[in-house]
Design a protein around this motif. Structure first.
Motif, PDB file in Angstrom:
ATOM      1  N   LYS A  50       0.831  -1.214   0.000  1.00  0.00           N
ATOM      2  CA  LYS A  50       0.000   0.000   0.000  1.00  0.00           C
ATOM      3  C   LYS A  50       0.860   1.257   0.000  1.00  0.00           C
ATOM      4  CE  LYS A  50      -4.492  -1.292   1.288  1.00  0.00           C
ATOM      5  NZ  LYS A  50      -5.713  -1.031   2.012  1.00  0.00           N
ATOM      6  N   SER A  51       1.953   1.222   0.736  1.00  0.00           N
ATOM      7  CA  SER A  51       2.799   2.424   0.793  1.00  0.00           C
ATOM      8  C   SER A  51       3.397   2.712  -0.578  1.00  0.00           C
ATOM      9  CB  SER A  51       3.898   2.262   1.842  1.00  0.00           C
ATOM     10  OG  SER A  51       4.866   1.319   1.447  1.00  0.00           O
ATOM     11  N   VAL A  52       3.859   1.669  -1.229  1.00  0.00           N
ATOM     12  CA  VAL A  52       4.464   1.869  -2.556  1.00  0.00           C
ATOM     13  C   VAL A  52       3.401   2.322  -3.562  1.00  0.00           C
ATOM     14  CG1 VAL A  52       5.633   0.677  -4.452  1.00  0.00           C
ATOM     15  CG2 VAL A  52       6.318   0.234  -2.077  1.00  0.00           C
ATOM     16  N   MET A  53       2.221   1.691  -3.486  1.00  0.00           N
ATOM     17  CA  MET A  53       1.118   2.065  -4.398  1.00  0.00           C
ATOM     18  C   MET A  53       0.639   3.490  -4.176  1.00  0.00           C
ATOM     19  SD  MET A  53      -1.449  -1.183  -4.403  1.00  0.00           S
ATOM     20  CE  MET A  53      -2.833  -0.205  -4.985  1.00  0.00           C
ATOM     21  N   SER A  54       0.782   3.990  -2.960  1.00  0.00           N
ATOM     22  CA  SER A  54       0.183   5.303  -2.647  1.00  0.00           C
ATOM     23  C   SER A  54       1.142   6.461  -2.878  1.00  0.00           C
ATOM     24  CB  SER A  54      -0.318   5.317  -1.193  1.00  0.00           C
ATOM     25  OG  SER A  54       0.763   5.275  -0.298  1.00  0.00           O
ATOM     26  N   ARG A  55       2.315   6.193  -3.443  1.00  0.00           N
ATOM     27  CA  ARG A  55       3.278   7.276  -3.685  1.00  0.00           C
ATOM     28  C   ARG A  55       2.741   8.307  -4.674  1.00  0.00           C
ATOM     29  NH1 ARG A  55       8.886   4.152  -4.670  1.00  0.00           N
ATOM     30  NH2 ARG A  55       7.448   3.061  -6.011  1.00  0.00           N
ATOM     31  N   GLU A  56       3.092   9.553  -4.419  1.00  0.00           N
ATOM     32  CA  GLU A  56       2.775  10.665  -5.314  1.00  0.00           C
ATOM     33  C   GLU A  56       1.285  10.723  -5.646  1.00  0.00           C
ATOM     34  OE1 GLU A  56       5.517  10.307  -8.517  1.00  0.00           O
ATOM     35  OE2 GLU A  56       7.239  10.682  -7.221  1.00  0.00           O
ATOM     36  N   ALA A  57       0.494  10.800  -4.587  1.00  0.00           N
ATOM     37  CA  ALA A  57      -0.963  10.856  -4.750  1.00  0.00           C
ATOM     38  C   ALA A  57      -1.386  12.140  -5.458  1.00  0.00           C
ATOM     39  CB  ALA A  57      -1.619  10.778  -3.372  1.00  0.00           C
ATOM     40  N   ARG A  58      -2.457  12.011  -6.246  1.00  0.00           N
ATOM     41  CA  ARG A  58      -2.981  13.186  -6.957  1.00  0.00           C
ATOM     42  C   ARG A  58      -4.126  13.813  -6.168  1.00  0.00           C
ATOM     43  NH1 ARG A  58      -3.913  10.723 -13.046  1.00  0.00           N
ATOM     44  NH2 ARG A  58      -2.094   9.333 -13.042  1.00  0.00           N
ATOM     45  N   ALA A  59      -4.324  15.093  -6.377  1.00  0.00           N
ATOM     46  CA  ALA A  59      -5.443  15.786  -5.743  1.00  0.00           C
ATOM     47  C   ALA A  59      -6.664  15.700  -6.641  1.00  0.00           C
ATOM     48  CB  ALA A  59      -5.080  17.250  -5.503  1.00  0.00           C
ATOM     49  N   ILE A  60      -7.784  15.260  -6.095  1.00  0.00           N
ATOM     50  CA  ILE A  60      -9.048  15.367  -6.827  1.00  0.00           C
ATOM     51  C   ILE A  60     -10.032  16.126  -5.946  1.00  0.00           C
ATOM     52  CG2 ILE A  60      -8.659  13.284  -8.194  1.00  0.00           C
ATOM     53  CD1 ILE A  60     -10.643  11.810  -6.435  1.00  0.00           C
ATOM     54  N   GLU A  61     -11.036  16.701  -6.576  1.00  0.00           N
ATOM     55  CA  GLU A  61     -11.964  17.582  -5.871  1.00  0.00           C
ATOM     56  C   GLU A  61     -12.739  16.824  -4.793  1.00  0.00           C
ATOM     57  OE1 GLU A  61     -12.785  20.952  -5.996  1.00  0.00           O
ATOM     58  OE2 GLU A  61     -10.838  20.971  -6.990  1.00  0.00           O
ATOM     59  N   PRO A  62     -12.871  17.413  -3.582  1.00  0.00           N
ATOM     60  CA  PRO A  62     -13.769  16.788  -2.601  1.00  0.00           C
ATOM     61  C   PRO A  62     -15.211  16.864  -3.093  1.00  0.00           C
ATOM     62  CG  PRO A  62     -13.006  18.937  -1.826  1.00  0.00           C
ATOM     63  CD  PRO A  62     -12.248  18.641  -3.088  1.00  0.00           C
ATOM     64  N   GLY A  63     -16.060  16.053  -2.547  1.00  0.00           N
ATOM     65  CA  GLY A  63     -17.469  16.023  -2.952  1.00  0.00           C
ATOM     66  C   GLY A  63     -18.066  14.690  -2.557  1.00  0.00           C
ATOM     67  N   LYS A  64     -19.154  14.319  -3.206  1.00  0.00           N
ATOM     68  CA  LYS A  64     -19.798  13.037  -2.879  1.00  0.00           C
ATOM     69  C   LYS A  64     -19.281  11.968  -3.834  1.00  0.00           C
ATOM     70  CE  LYS A  64     -24.058  14.850  -0.814  1.00  0.00           C
ATOM     71  NZ  LYS A  64     -23.822  14.344   0.536  1.00  0.00           N
ATOM     72  N   TYR A  65     -18.753  10.902  -3.286  1.00  0.00           N
ATOM     73  CA  TYR A  65     -18.168   9.824  -4.085  1.00  0.00           C
ATOM     74  C   TYR A  65     -18.717   8.467  -3.641  1.00  0.00           C
ATOM     75  CZ  TYR A  65     -14.492  12.880  -5.952  1.00  0.00           C
ATOM     76  OH  TYR A  65     -13.797  13.866  -6.608  1.00  0.00           O
ATOM     77  N   THR A  66     -18.740   7.536  -4.597  1.00  0.00           N
ATOM     78  CA  THR A  66     -18.901   6.138  -4.217  1.00  0.00           C
ATOM     79  C   THR A  66     -17.589   5.704  -3.570  1.00  0.00           C
ATOM     80  OG1 THR A  66     -20.492   5.621  -5.938  1.00  0.00           O
ATOM     81  CG2 THR A  66     -19.166   3.792  -5.113  1.00  0.00           C
ATOM     82  N   VAL A  67     -17.698   5.063  -2.389  1.00  0.00           N
ATOM     83  CA  VAL A  67     -16.474   4.620  -1.713  1.00  0.00           C
ATOM     84  C   VAL A  67     -16.555   3.122  -1.426  1.00  0.00           C
ATOM     85  CG1 VAL A  67     -15.955   6.824  -0.588  1.00  0.00           C
ATOM     86  CG2 VAL A  67     -17.412   5.173   0.586  1.00  0.00           C
ATOM     87  N   ILE A  68     -15.404   2.490  -1.449  1.00  0.00           N
ATOM     88  CA  ILE A  68     -15.286   1.140  -0.897  1.00  0.00           C
ATOM     89  C   ILE A  68     -14.527   1.298   0.408  1.00  0.00           C
ATOM     90  CG2 ILE A  68     -14.310  -1.155  -1.180  1.00  0.00           C
ATOM     91  CD1 ILE A  68     -14.564  -0.714  -4.240  1.00  0.00           C
ATOM     92  N   LEU A  69     -15.217   1.009   1.503  1.00  0.00           N
ATOM     93  CA  LEU A  69     -14.594   1.125   2.824  1.00  0.00           C
ATOM     94  C   LEU A  69     -14.048  -0.236   3.231  1.00  0.00           C
ATOM     95  CD1 LEU A  69     -17.283   3.233   4.772  1.00  0.00           C
ATOM     96  CD2 LEU A  69     -15.233   4.070   3.605  1.00  0.00           C
ATOM     97  N   GLU A  70     -12.735  -0.296   3.425  1.00  0.00           N
ATOM     98  CA  GLU A  70     -12.189  -1.520   3.995  1.00  0.00           C
ATOM     99  C   GLU A  70     -12.757  -1.668   5.414  1.00  0.00           C
ATOM    100  OE1 GLU A  70      -8.289  -2.757   3.425  1.00  0.00           O
ATOM    101  OE2 GLU A  70      -7.980  -1.684   1.546  1.00  0.00           O
ATOM    102  N   PRO A  71     -12.761  -2.880   5.969  1.00  0.00           N
ATOM    103  CA  PRO A  71     -13.424  -3.089   7.266  1.00  0.00           C
ATOM    104  C   PRO A  71     -12.935  -2.160   8.374  1.00  0.00           C
ATOM    105  CG  PRO A  71     -13.054  -5.190   6.209  1.00  0.00           C
ATOM    106  CD  PRO A  71     -12.380  -4.170   5.337  1.00  0.00           C
ATOM    107  N   SER A  72     -11.651  -1.827   8.411  1.00  0.00           N
ATOM    108  CA  SER A  72     -11.170  -0.894   9.445  1.00  0.00           C
ATOM    109  C   SER A  72     -11.835   0.463   9.308  1.00  0.00           C
ATOM    110  CB  SER A  72      -9.654  -0.703   9.325  1.00  0.00           C
ATOM    111  OG  SER A  72      -8.994  -1.839   9.774  1.00  0.00           O
ATOM    112  N   ALA A  73     -11.971   0.924   8.065  1.00  0.00           N
ATOM    113  CA  ALA A  73     -12.613   2.220   7.820  1.00  0.00           C
ATOM    114  C   ALA A  73     -14.087   2.153   8.198  1.00  0.00           C
ATOM    115  CB  ALA A  73     -12.446   2.611   6.355  1.00  0.00           C
TER     116      ALA A  73
END
Lengths: 437, 546
Positions: free
Chosen positions: A210-233
Motif C-alpha cells: 500500500k505504501s508503494v502504491m500510494s506514492r505521489e498521490a494526486r489531488a481530486i476535488e472533494p465532494g460526494k463519491y462512491t467509496v469502498i470502505l475496507e473493514p477498518s474504515a
C-alpha cells in the motif's frame, strides 16, 4: 504469574467472602500478563511486560454499598479489604439506583482463550518486529509498528451464589510503512485470540504494498463519491452507531435513538440489507460469555433488516421501564456478502478505495454526524480498476446516512475484536482535501 | 478531614464507576489521601538500590522514579451523587541504558528485592532489544542538582477539603442549571496529586509534589416536541492549581462577547451552570449557519485546542522524526523547514512559546521525568518556526546540546517519553480588548469553548467546532448560531492571524488527557492565549437530516 485457574480464583474469592457480614457481598478478581514491542525508523524503540492482579469487594447493606480493592491475597489482606468495603457501605447514603447482586446464572462455555497466545515470548515479539523491518528495508520503506499480546482471567463470586470465570487471550498488531521519499504510506491491522492465525510477514507485506502504491498521490476535488470502505474504515463509523444503543439515553430524549418522546425501537433506520448483532461465541470474534455485572451474554440482534431490534437496558433502567435487561454488546458483527475486495473494485465505475479513517470525532450527536480523514492508502477507482493514489480527504458523514446509501456488502474481516464487511457506499461526503501523507 | 465526611457521601459501586481507566489505582479512604507516604530518606535509599543494581549489571545510565499518585473524583447527576472515588497508586519505574539501548521495567513491590528484580528485567530487555538497535542512545548532558524539591504553589490542598463541601458545590451547580431550564445535568470534579521522586546515576535526587484540578459539567436541554437536544459544557479549564480554583473570585472573571462570563484562575461553577442552562435552551432555536468565509474571533478556551492540535503536536520532535508514525502520525513541520530559518508558520503577529514553568498551568513542574530543570523557550517567533520540543536523547538530532525538559510518564508504571509542554500564544503587545475586536469585524463568528476537533496525521487539515457560536455583523453580535465548524490548513490558518487582544484577556485552556504513544499514555497540558482573530476562514454547516 498473574493467571489463576478457576479453582485457584474461586478459593481466594471464597476465602474473602467468608469474612463478609454484609447483606450481600460481591467479589471480582482479575489478573493479566501482557507484553509489547514497539518499533519505528526501522529499529526497535521500546518494549515492556506487565503483570497485574486485583481483587475488588463490593459490600451492601440494603441500598447502601461500599467498594474497596486490593492486590494482595493473603488471609489478613482479604479480611482487611472486606472490612473496609463494609465500613464504607454502612456509612454511605442510600443509592436509589442500587441493584442487588444477581443470583446463580448459567453461562455458555467461552472460547476466547488460546494457550499459544498466552505462551508468546520476547523472542517471538522481536521476530515480529524483524518481519516488518527487514522487508521494509529491502523495499526502500520505513516501518513503524506495535505488537501487544495479553492473557488474562476474570472471575466473580457473590453471596447470592453467583460464580463466573473466564480466561482470555488477545494479540493486536498494527504497522505503518512509509516510503523513504515521504510520498507514500500504507497501514495494516490484525488482531486475534489465537496467535497461530497471525502471519506477520503477510501483514507487513500488505502495508508495504500500500505504501508503494500510494506514492505521489494526486489531488481530486472533494465532494460526494462512491467509496469502498475496507473493514477498518467501516468500523470507525459503525462504532458511533454502536455507542448509541443505550435505552436510558434514548428514553430521556438525548440520543440519536430518541424519537418523538419515545425511541426508535422497531423503526427502520438503515438499508434492509444491514444486520448488526453481537455474539460472544462467534468462532472468529469470541469474547467472555458474561459481563461485569454477572449477566450472561448471548447472541443479541441490534439491527435486523435495517430495523432496530434492541436497545441496551441496564438492570436499573429495565426494572424502571418494566422490561427485561439487555446487556451492552461486547462485540459487533455486521452481516456481509460474498464479494471480495477485488470484486468490489471490479464492479465500480468511479469511486474511492479507503484503507482506514483517522481522528474520528462526533460533530452532532443528534444525527450521529462524524468528521475525520482518510489515511495510509486512498485510491481512485475507474472502470473496475485502481487507477492512481489520491490525496487524503476529510469526511463529514453519519453512519445512518452511510448505511442508507449502501450499494454492496462484501466479505467480513475481523477488526479490533469485531467482524465487519467490506462496504461499497454511494454519495459518501468528503468536504476537503488534506496534504498529509 | 473527618472520615464521616467521605463515607456519608460516597456511593461507591463498581457498576457506576466513571473514572477514566487510565487514572485508576486502588480505591482508598479519603483520609488515606492525607497520609504522608514513604519518607524521602527511604525513597533515596530505594532509588539507590535500582541505580546500583543497574550499574552492577553493566548499565551505563539508569534512572528510577518512585511515584505515589493520589486521585479523587466526585460525580453527580441532577440531585444525586453518583460516585466519590479516592484512589492511590504507588510503585517504581526503572529505566536503563545497556549496550546503548533503552530498557524499562516497573513494579509495585518497592522493596529492595522487588526493585532488584525489576532492574534486572529492565537490563534484560535492553540487552534483548540491542540486537535491533541501529544507533546507540546518546543523552544530552544534564546538571547534577543534588537533593532538591518542587511543589505546585497551591493555596488549598483538595485532600484537606471535606468531600461534603465538594458534593454540595456540584449539587448546587446542578440545581442552578435545573432551575434555569435544563432537563439534565452531569457534573464532576477531578483532582490529582502526583508525588514523584526521581533519581539518576548522574547524581540528582528530585522530590516533587504536583497538584491539578478540573471541574466540569454538561447541561442538556431537550425539546421533546421537535425531537431535539443541545448540550452546553462548562467554560472551566483544568488547572495546575489547588482547590482555591473553585472560589469563584470576581477579580478573575473576564467579559467575553455576547455577555459571556469567562474565568481565569478562579472558577464560579454555579454562575456558569446557570448561564449554561439558558444557553442550551437558546441553542435549541438558534439559526443554522450559512456556510462560507468568515472572520473568526476565537476565545482562549476555544483557541487552546486549536493551538494544541495545530502547533503543539506538529512541533514534537519525536513525531517529526517518525517515532509516532504508526499511531498519532508524523508532522508537516519537517527538519528541512526548520533548518531553512524562514519557514513562515504564521503571520508576523504569531509568537508561540513552550513553557513548563507557567504558574497555574497543567504542565508546570520544576523538573521533568528525566531530571532536567524545566524552562521556557520559543517555538514560533514573529511567525517563523524556530525550535521543537525535544528531550535528552533527541536534541543532538537538531544540533542542540541541552534538553528542553519535557519528558513525562503518566505513572510510575509507564516509561517516560517526549510530551508536549504548555504551548501558548503570546498576547498582543498593544492595548486591545474583545469589544474592540468585535467592532472591527464586518462578517464573522465569535466562538467560545471547546467542541468537536479533528486533524490529519501530519497536522495540515483540521476541523473544529466549539461550545457556543455568535454571529457578528458590521461590528455587532446579532445572535446565536448552530451547526458551525471551521476547516482550514494549519499554515494558512496561522498566517491569517490578524489581531490578538492584549494580556488583560489572557487565560489558559487545558486538557488532562492528551494521548500519545504505544501503549498509549495521557498527559496534562495547558495552552494560553488572548482572544484572537483569523480572517477569511472556511465555515461549513454541520446540520443533517437522518
Amino acid at each position: 504469574m498473574a493467571i489463576y485457574t478457576e479453582e485457584e480464583a474461586k478459593k481466594i474469592m471464597e476465602k474473602a467472602l467468608s469474612f463478609s457480614t454484609a447483606d450481600a457481598c460481591e467479589i471480582n478478581l482479575q489478573g493479566s500478563e501482557s507484553g509489547n514491542i514497539r518499533y519505528a525508523r526501522n529499529s526497535v524503540s521500546t518494549s515492556g511486560h506487565r503483570s497485574n492482579q486485583n481483587l475488588v469487594v463490593q459490600a451492601n447493606f440494603g441500598k447502601k454499598s461500599g467498594t474497596a480493592s486490593i492486590d494482595e491475597f493473603d488471609d489478613a489482606s482479604l479480611q482487611r479489604v472486606v472490612a473496609r468495603a463494609e465500613e464504607l457501605a454502612k456509612l454511605s447514603p442510600e443509592n436509589p439506583e442500587f441493584m442487588a447482586p444477581l443470583g446463580p446464572q448459567v453461562y455458555d462455555k467461552a472460547i476466547n482463550y488460546v494457550e499459544a497466545t498466552a505462551n508468546i515470548t520476547p523472542e517471538y515479539r522481536a521476530n515480529v518486529a524483524n518481519s516488518s523491518i527487514e522487508p521494509a528495508i529491502a523495499s526502500d520503506v520505513t516501518a513503524a509498528g506495535f505488537l501487544d499480546d495479553s492473557a488474562g482471567f476474570q472471575a466473580m463470586l457473590n453471596s447470592k451464589g453467583l460464580f463466573a470465570y473466564n480466561k482470555s487471550t488477545n494479540v493486536d498488531f498494527t504497522v505503518t510503512m512509509r516510503t523513504n521519499d515521504g510520498t507514500g504510506s500504507g497501514w495494516v491491522t490484525r488482531d486475534f485470540n489465537d496467535v497461530s492465525k497471525f502471519d506477520a510477514n503477510e501483514a507487513s507485506s500488505v502495508a508495504i504494498s500500500k505504501s508503494v502504491m500510494s506514492r505521489e498521490a494526486r489531488a481530486i476535488e472533494p465532494g460526494k463519491y462512491t467509496v469502498i470502505l475496507e473493514p477498518s474504515a467501516g468500523l470507525g463509523l459503525l462504532s458511533g452507531l454502536g455507542r448509541s444503543v443505550d435505552a436510558r439515553q434514548a428514553d430521556e430524549g438525548r440520543s440519536f435513538m430518541s424519537k418523538d418522546g419515545g425511541t426508535k425501537l422497531g423503526v427502520k433506520i438503515v438499508d434492509e440489507r444491514v444486520n448488526l448483532w453481537s455474539d460472544p461465541l462467534h468462532p472468529e470474534v469470541p469474547v467472555s460469555t458474561w459481563n461485569g455485572e454477572g449477566q450472561p451474554l448471548k447472541k443479541t440482534e441490534w439491527i435486523k433488516n435495517g430495523v432496530v431490534q434492541n436497545l441496551a437496558y441496564s438492570r436499573f433502567w429495565a426494572e424502571k421501564k418494566g422490561v427485561e435487561p439487555v446487556p451492552y454488546p461486547s462485540n459487533f458483527i455486521m452481516g456481509g456478502g460474498d464479494a471480495s475486495l477485488e470484486e468490489l473494485i471490479k464492479s465500480t465505475k468511479k469511486g474511492i478505495l479507503v484503507t482506514r479513517l483517522w481522528y474520528i470525532r462526533s460533530v452532532d450527536p443528534q444525527t450521529l454526524l462524524y468528521t475525520g480523514l482518510t489515511r495510509d492508502g486512498t485510491f481512485y477507482i475507474e472502470n473496475g480498476a485502481i487507477k492512481y493514489p489520491v490525496k487524503n480527504f476529510r469526511f463529514n458523514e453519519s453512519p445512518i446516512i452511510m448505511l442508507n446509501n449502501l450499494e454492496t456488502l462484501g466479505k467480513q474481516v475481523r477488526v479490533e475484536g469485531n467482524l465487519i464487511p467490506y462496504m461499497k457506499i454511494r454519495d459518501f461526503t468528503f468536504t476537503s482535501l488534506s496534504d498529509a501523507v | 478531614m473527618k472520615r464521616r465526611d467521605f463515607v456519608q457521601l460516597s456511593g461507591l459501586g463498581a457498576g457506576a464507576l466513571l473514572v477514566p481507566n487510565l487514572m485508576t489505582g486502588n480505591t482508598i479512604f479519603a483520609e488515606a489521601l492525607l497520609e504522608p507516604g514513604m519518607d524521602t530518606i527511604v525513597k533515596k535509599r530505594m532509588a539507590d538500590v535500582a541505580l546500583n543494581t543497574a550499574k552492577s549489571l553493566g548499565a551505563t545510565y539508569a534512572d528510577a522514579r518512585i511515584g505515589r499518585y493520589l486521585n479523587q473524583y466526585v460525580f453527580t447527576r441532577e440531585d444525586k451523587v453518583q460516585n466519590v472515588v479516592n484512589t492511590e497508586s504507588f510503585g517504581i519505574g526503572i529505566r536503563v541504558i545497556t549496550n546503548g539501548t533503552w530498557g524499562f521495567a516497573s513494579t509495585n513491590d518497592v522493596s529492595e528485592d522487588g526493585i532488584k528484580k525489576a532492574t534486572q528485567q529492565a537490563v534484560a530487555i535492553a540487552k534483548a532489544n540491542s540486537k535491533f538497535q541501529k544507533e546507540p542512545v546518546i543523552l544530552a548532558p544534564v546538571a547534577n542538582y543534588g537533593e532538591v524539591s518542587w511543589k505546585t504553589p497551591i493555596q488549598k490542598d483538595f485532600k484537606e477539603v471535606p468531600v461534603s463541601e465538594k458534593v454540595e458545590l456540584l449539587l448546587s451547580a446542578n440545581a442552578a442549571a435545573l432551575n434555569n431550564g435544563a432537563n439534565f445535568v452531569n457534573s464532576a470534579l477531578f483532582m490529582v496529586n502526583e508525588q514523584k521522586y526521581f533519581a539518576s546515576t548522574e547524581g540528582s535526587y528530585i522530590d516533587q509534589d504536583v497538584h491539578r484540578i478540573w471541574p466540569n459539567f454538561g447541561v442538556t436541554a431537550v425539546d421533546q416536541a421537535k425531537g431535539k437536544f443541545k448540550t452546553r459544557d462548562a467554560m472551566s479549564s483544568p488547572m495546575g492549581l489547588g482547590y482555591e480554583y473553585m472560589d469563584g473570585l470576581a477579580s478573575e472573571k473576564l467579559v467575553g462577547a455576547a455577555g459571556l462570563t469567562l474565568y481565569r484562575n478562579s472558577y464560579d461553577i454555579i454562575e456558569d451552570a446557570t448561564a449554561a442552562a439558558k444557553q442550551a435552551k437558546e441553542m435549541l432555536s438558534a439559526k443554522s449557519v450559512d456556510p462560507g468565509k468568515y472572520d473568526l474571533v476565537l476565545e482562549p478556551n476555544h483557541l487552546g485546542l486549536t493551538i494544541h492540535e495545530s502547533v503543539g503536536h506538529p512541533t514534537e520532535l519525536d513525531r517529526v522524526l517518525g517515532y509516532e508514525a504508526n499511531y498519532a502520525g508524523t508532522s508537516f513541520a519537517t527538519i528541512d523547514k526548520w533548518k531553512s530559518g524562514d519557514f513562515k508558520y504564521g503571520s508576523d503577529l504569531v509568537n508561540i512559546v513552550a513553557d513548563k514553568t507557567q504558574v497555574g498551568s497543567l504542565g508546570a513542574v520544576g523538573f521533568d521525568d528525566e531530571g532536567v530543570q524545566c524552562k521556557k523557550w520559543d517555538i514560533i517567533r514573529n511567525g517563523v518556526l524556530v525550535n521543537y520540543q525535544a528531550i535528552r536523547d533527541q536534541v543532538k538530532m537538531i544540533d542542540q546540546d541541552e534538553s528542553h525538559g519535557c519528558c513525562y510518564a503518566q505513572s510510575w508504571n509507564d516509561v517516560q517519553f517526549q510530551r508536549m509542554p504548555n504551548i501558548s500564544l503570546e498576547p498582543g503587545k498593544d492595548p486591545y480588548s474583545v469589544s474592540e475586536m468585535i467592532k472591527d469585524v464586518e462578517k464573522g463568528i465569535y466562538i467560545a469553548g471547546r467542541g468537536s476537533y479533528s486533524i490529519d496525521q501530519q497536522r495540515y487539515n483540521f476541523q473544529f467546532g466549539g461550545t457556543v457560536f455568535y454571529e457578528i455583523k458590521d461590528g455587532k453580535i446579532v445572535g446565536m448560531l448552530n451547526d458551525v465548524a471551521y476547516q482550514s490548513n494549519t499554515q494558512e490558518f496561522w498566517n491569517s492571524c490578524a489581531k490578538i487582544c492584549d494580556e488583560d484577556d489572557y487565560r489558559m485552556f487545558g486538557s488532562f488527557f492528551d494521548g500519545k504513544g504505544q501503549p498509549s499514555q495521557v498527559s496534562a497540558v495547558s495552552h494560553g492565549s488572548s482572544t484572537t482573530r483569523f480572517n477569511n476562514i472556511n465555515v461549513i454547516n454541520t446540520g443533517r437530516t437522518v
